[in-house]
Motif scaffolding. Sequence first.
Motif, short mmCIF file in Angstrom:
data_model
loop_
_atom_site.label_atom_id
_atom_site.label_comp_id
_atom_site.label_asym_id
_atom_site.label_seq_id
_atom_site.Cartn_x
_atom_site.Cartn_y
_atom_site.Cartn_z
N ASP A 1 63.28 32.40 18.70
CA ASP A 1 64.20 33.53 18.81
C ASP A 1 64.36 34.26 17.49
O ASP A 1 64.42 35.50 17.44
CB ASP A 1 65.57 33.03 19.31
N VAL A 2 64.44 33.49 16.37
CA VAL A 2 64.59 34.11 15.06
C VAL A 2 63.35 34.91 14.70
O VAL A 2 63.44 36.04 14.19
CB VAL A 2 64.89 33.04 14.00
N ILE A 3 62.17 34.35 14.97
CA ILE A 3 60.92 35.06 14.65
C ILE A 3 60.76 36.29 15.55
O ILE A 3 60.30 37.35 15.10
CB ILE A 3 59.73 34.10 14.80
N ARG A 4 61.15 36.18 16.81
CA ARG A 4 61.06 37.34 17.71
C ARG A 4 61.97 38.47 17.24
O ARG A 4 61.60 39.65 17.30
CB ARG A 4 61.44 36.89 19.12
N GLN A 5 63.14 38.12 16.77
CA GLN A 5 64.05 39.13 16.24
C GLN A 5 63.48 39.79 14.98
O GLN A 5 63.61 41.00 14.78
CB GLN A 5 65.41 38.49 15.94
#
Length: 433
Positions: free
Chosen positions: A347-351
């Motif tokens: 989720d952090v990398i996608r953001q």
Amino acid sequence: DDIHTHLFTPPIFSLKTYTVMLSSKSTVGARPAAKATPKTQRKLSVVAMAGPGQRSQSGGRWRGLDAGVDMSDDQQDIARGRDMVDSKFQGGFGQGGTHNAIMSSTDYQSQGQRSFDNMLDDFYISPSFLDKLTLHVAKNFLELPKIKVPLILGIWGGKGQGKTFQTSLAYKKLDIAPIVMSAGELESGNAGEPAKLVRQRYREASDVVKKGKMCSLFINDLDAGAGRMGGSTQYTVNNQMVNATLMNIADNPTNVQLPGNYQVEEIPRVPVVATGNDFSTLYAPLIRDGRMEKFYWNPTREDRIGVALGIFKEDNVTRQDIEMLVDQFPGQSIDFFGALRARVYDDVIRQWIDTTSIEGMGALLVNNRNPVQFPTVSMNSQTLMQYGTMLVQEQDNIKRVQLADSYLDGAVLAGSDGSSVPEQAPSLIGGGF
């Protein structure tokens, strides 16, 4: 006549008279003789000029060339000599000349030696695993009376249980930098090359032991390189020779010779550690008790909890949450928890990708002097359970939707059997045509 006879007759001297004459000549106008060299000094001078294999005990003229003292590099010395002598003594110019180093500094280093200096000390080591490996190493270096110690320790078990990583941690604990081989090196296009490589790596480890430091030969995934996986795997001459070479080394660990060198030379014994998933695929005489000691690595609940605590140590996950996670997924291997931690960062990398845009992402990921850094992701039991369930679902999909069976048996095509979508194909749902 008497006069001629008297003139040409050589004088006759006795040995005693000749000695006195010589001594009187040497003392006339000569300096006093030097004192005789004491025996101790004569002995030291002889040792200083000792031959190969002997080390000078005094600061002799050639002490710098003794073994263990000479730190020069012949290849680099050759390169440094360029243009220091007349051109007629140098041969050709450029790469065709004689003052070129034919070996680089990396050629002197072993290609198989592994160092664990960059490995942290706060990882969990299973007590039973460390005990087994330590005992095996100690028994092979000890001289036990009339006891035949197996040379090879075979560590086998399920996939992803951390056999290689636990072995690396145990080696670091024992301060051993092993000579490592992988399964891919046990096969080659040239017949006999892998067996020769096994002997070379074993002798490299033996040379380290000869210098006064413990060493070991570590073979990763032995069954994948030398085993026979059913009837579909071809059994080559290299598989056969690798098995035979390991058997020969296990029987004669102090007499391992390279092909073509058949001289009796005793070398130090080196313990061998091999990992694998199924040693029943190996040649049966190789894994008998006299040659290989088997160790089935099946981590207990405490081992799983200990490894998981090391994985989530930087994420401040409590022991209670780790125990609940391990109990929730009891049938999973240890690497499941490592994959779970990596999945949480999705989720952090996608953001971050949405912020930087897909087009501008490449410049920040490749050859960037300021690497991208992310803050520590907050992990709780609910988040871990959610992502753990997603991983298990992906595993179940692979087990349930086996497209290879459908494609090979019936060739499911769109329109002929209803649909080409796997979920709607009757062969996958109904179980057959």
